[in-house]
Design a protein around this motif. Sequence first.
Motif, PDB file in Angstrom:
ATOM      1  N   PHE B 114      13.654 -22.968   7.824  1.00  0.00           N
ATOM      2  CA  PHE B 114      14.815 -22.783   8.755  1.00  0.00           C
ATOM      3  C   PHE B 114      15.000 -23.592  10.128  1.00  0.00           C
ATOM      4  O   PHE B 114      13.797 -24.249  10.267  1.00  0.00           O
ATOM      5  CB  PHE B 114      14.899 -21.282   9.223  1.00  0.00           C
ATOM      6  N   LEU B 118      17.255 -21.780  14.891  1.00  0.00           N
ATOM      7  CA  LEU B 118      17.483 -20.505  14.583  1.00  0.00           C
ATOM      8  C   LEU B 118      16.542 -19.616  14.704  1.00  0.00           C
ATOM      9  O   LEU B 118      16.511 -18.413  14.895  1.00  0.00           O
ATOM     10  CB  LEU B 118      18.278 -20.472  13.028  1.00  0.00           C
ATOM     11  N   VAL B 119      15.261 -20.083  14.428  1.00  0.00           N
ATOM     12  CA  VAL B 119      14.121 -19.382  14.605  1.00  0.00           C
ATOM     13  C   VAL B 119      14.173 -18.827  15.959  1.00  0.00           C
ATOM     14  O   VAL B 119      13.614 -17.414  16.185  1.00  0.00           O
ATOM     15  CB  VAL B 119      12.805 -20.056  14.055  1.00  0.00           C
ATOM     16  N   GLN B 122      16.238 -15.844  16.311  1.00  0.00           N
ATOM     17  CA  GLN B 122      15.847 -14.715  15.411  1.00  0.00           C
ATOM     18  C   GLN B 122      14.877 -14.098  16.035  1.00  0.00           C
ATOM     19  O   GLN B 122      14.904 -12.866  16.556  1.00  0.00           O
ATOM     20  CB  GLN B 122      15.513 -15.147  14.074  1.00  0.00           C
ATOM     21  N   PHE B 123      13.964 -14.606  17.015  1.00  0.00           N
ATOM     22  CA  PHE B 123      12.669 -14.033  17.385  1.00  0.00           C
ATOM     23  C   PHE B 123      13.156 -13.684  18.860  1.00  0.00           C
ATOM     24  O   PHE B 123      12.622 -12.686  19.422  1.00  0.00           O
ATOM     25  CB  PHE B 123      11.404 -15.065  17.469  1.00  0.00           C
ATOM     26  N   PHE B 125      15.892 -12.311  19.228  1.00  0.00           N
ATOM     27  CA  PHE B 125      16.296 -10.991  18.975  1.00  0.00           C
ATOM     28  C   PHE B 125      15.313  -9.722  18.628  1.00  0.00           C
ATOM     29  O   PHE B 125      15.308  -8.722  19.185  1.00  0.00           O
ATOM     30  CB  PHE B 125      17.206 -10.995  17.843  1.00  0.00           C
ATOM     31  N   ILE B 126      14.521 -10.155  17.804  1.00  0.00           N
ATOM     32  CA  ILE B 126      13.531  -9.387  17.357  1.00  0.00           C
ATOM     33  C   ILE B 126      12.498  -8.932  18.687  1.00  0.00           C
ATOM     34  O   ILE B 126      12.046  -7.651  18.508  1.00  0.00           O
ATOM     35  CB  ILE B 126      12.261 -10.128  16.368  1.00  0.00           C
ATOM     36  N   ALA B 164       6.261 -16.842  17.192  1.00  0.00           N
ATOM     37  CA  ALA B 164       7.192 -17.440  16.237  1.00  0.00           C
ATOM     38  C   ALA B 164       6.877 -18.840  15.753  1.00  0.00           C
ATOM     39  O   ALA B 164       7.142 -19.252  14.424  1.00  0.00           O
ATOM     40  CB  ALA B 164       8.549 -17.742  17.355  1.00  0.00           C
ATOM     41  N   THR B 168       6.621 -20.016  11.896  1.00  0.00           N
ATOM     42  CA  THR B 168       7.174 -21.118  11.100  1.00  0.00           C
ATOM     43  C   THR B 168       6.629 -22.194  10.548  1.00  0.00           C
ATOM     44  O   THR B 168       6.814 -22.582   9.505  1.00  0.00           O
ATOM     45  CB  THR B 168       8.285 -21.876  12.133  1.00  0.00           C
TER      46      THR B 168
END
Lengths: 361, 298
Positions: B114, B118-119, B122-123, B125-126, B164, B168
């Motif tokens: 990824f 984007l990671v 994503q994080f 959001f998380i 994060a 990754t």
Amino acid sequence: MAQVQLQGIVKAYGALRVVHAIDLDIADGEFVVLVGPSGCGKSTTLRMIAGLEDISGGALRIGDRVVNDLPPRDRNISMVFQNYALYPHMTVRENLGFSLKIAKRAEAEIAKAVTEAAEILSLTPLLERKPGQLSGGQRQRVAMGRAIVRHPDVFLFDEPLSNLDAKLRTQMRVEIKKLHQRLGTTIVYVTHDQVEAMTLADRIVIMRDGRIEQIGTPLEVFETPVNTFVATFIGSPPMNLLAGRIAGGAVELADGTRLPIPPGHGAAEGRAVTFGVRADNIMPVGHALPPTAHMAEVEMEVQLSEPLGTETLLFAMLAGTEVQAKMLNPRPVPLGERLRFQISLDKCHLFDADSGVALRV
Amino acid sequence: MTRLRLPPWLVLLLPAIIILAAVVLVPLVLSFYSSFTAYQLTRPETLWKWIGTFNYRKAAGDANFWWAFGRTVLLLTIALNLEMLLGLGLAVMVSKVTTGQRLLRTAMMFPMMFSPVLVGFQFKFIFNDNVGLVNNALQSLGLTDVAIPWLVDGHLALFSIIFAEIWTSTSVFAILILAGLYAIPQDPVEAAKVDGCTPWQSFRFVTLPFLMPFIYIAMAIRSLDVARAYDIVQIMTNGGPARRTELLWTLIGRTAYVDARMGYANAMGYIAILLSIFFTIYFFRKLTAARSELGMGV
């Protein structure tokens, strides 16, 4: 020190059996050599004794304990590997002392044991070197040193000399023999080299396809092989085998040549047999074959001669089979010359043609 | 008329020299030069305003810069060590698997596939304090009824970023260490078993020394990666709150493109490069030492 007992030991990978229920009793202090062609299960058997392979069936005893399910560290054995298997990041001293360090022995005791082992194997000047700085023979000695510092119950050797050159191999063979005489520890030694087996062993175990073919002292397996496999595997050059049939109380070869039945052997009239004779027992007439009670003579055409100095190896044809014979007091032999050969029948063998089993009476 | 004749070796090398000069040498010289000027992107004429070592002296006395520097070292230390331990564990476990190992190895690589941006999203959001997965989960399980400000609290924000980062990149360690595990000769490991080692002792005294070169290679690669960390942080916290997650390159990027002070940013960049150089040299020394320890030559 301890005896080792294998009772019906089996090794199977799924449905594939590679060791078929072998039985073997090794006495305390005995030097036993497992020998056989590659793939005969000798190394697998040794690795099962070491605990590096699971035992699929049967019972393995070291001393008076059944050790089938004990990990290697609880078996009090030590092993010398074909590729030395030294720890490359440790000095010779650390390699030698590693097992004692793991066993949490006192510093002084470790130092003493290491010094002693180094002394025995003439490794003292090399103690501070790393394995990468040693020659093959030196590495092999370190591997042996690592095995002896612990005073184990049993030494296991897995083809320890096969990575060494011929000269060094002979030298190390002597050292191993001396080591055994000095320490008196039980040794199980695996090799595919029958010369190593003959010279080192108290008893030889000859294996084929996961089965034991014969167990005996070097002389027993050499002089009274139980079948054609053992007969050809032990001894160099391999025993000559001639196909024939019993006719009129003698062995009749394909071309009609008749050889008397060797003393101590017997077979029914008409039976298909194999006549076995070693090169040492078939020599040209007049070449000092020590006379024995029963002698026979054949005439053969010499196809090739290999002078070896003290003796010459002659390749001749008899009844369509190539026969190797020896000639002491060598002289040049023109190819194609027909010579009379003497055979010492007392040292010859008779085997069943189908099963290969010796036909002794 | 005499034509200029260049020696053949120069003619042959010329394409390479021209390309290298265009993509490496000129930018390097230009950026280095500009770090001694008051160059601002918005006022191109400032490129010619020579101010000597002023930018460097300014950076040396800039608390924000040194905080970012220290924070980068901290992030690097924590992330690298945790990634190494987790990667080692992962690799050892995967190496023990007999069926489906290929599948596991592939699955292990997924996080690396990824884009870091984007990671970051994503994080972000998380760890969001209102709609994020973590808080929702914690609250649904009744473990807490407050919205934990994962990305707002200074310490938690750094933790979230490290999390994060580890997610990754642990597989970088895992893959390299797994390669190391495959390359280990079996004989010494078996010798250790016979010599009386427990599985842990075999690992500690025999397997691990064999793995160290692989670990140091992974460390060297990852130290360069983390020392230039930018994307994940930029997306997740933008260096905030109140510069609490500001790293070297988020600071430099902001100075260069938001504040448009390119000369100053370049000066900080050159100081920051020293960090990468230091870690590279450090890990390569370690690598060489570990290799010679194993008798693998230098």
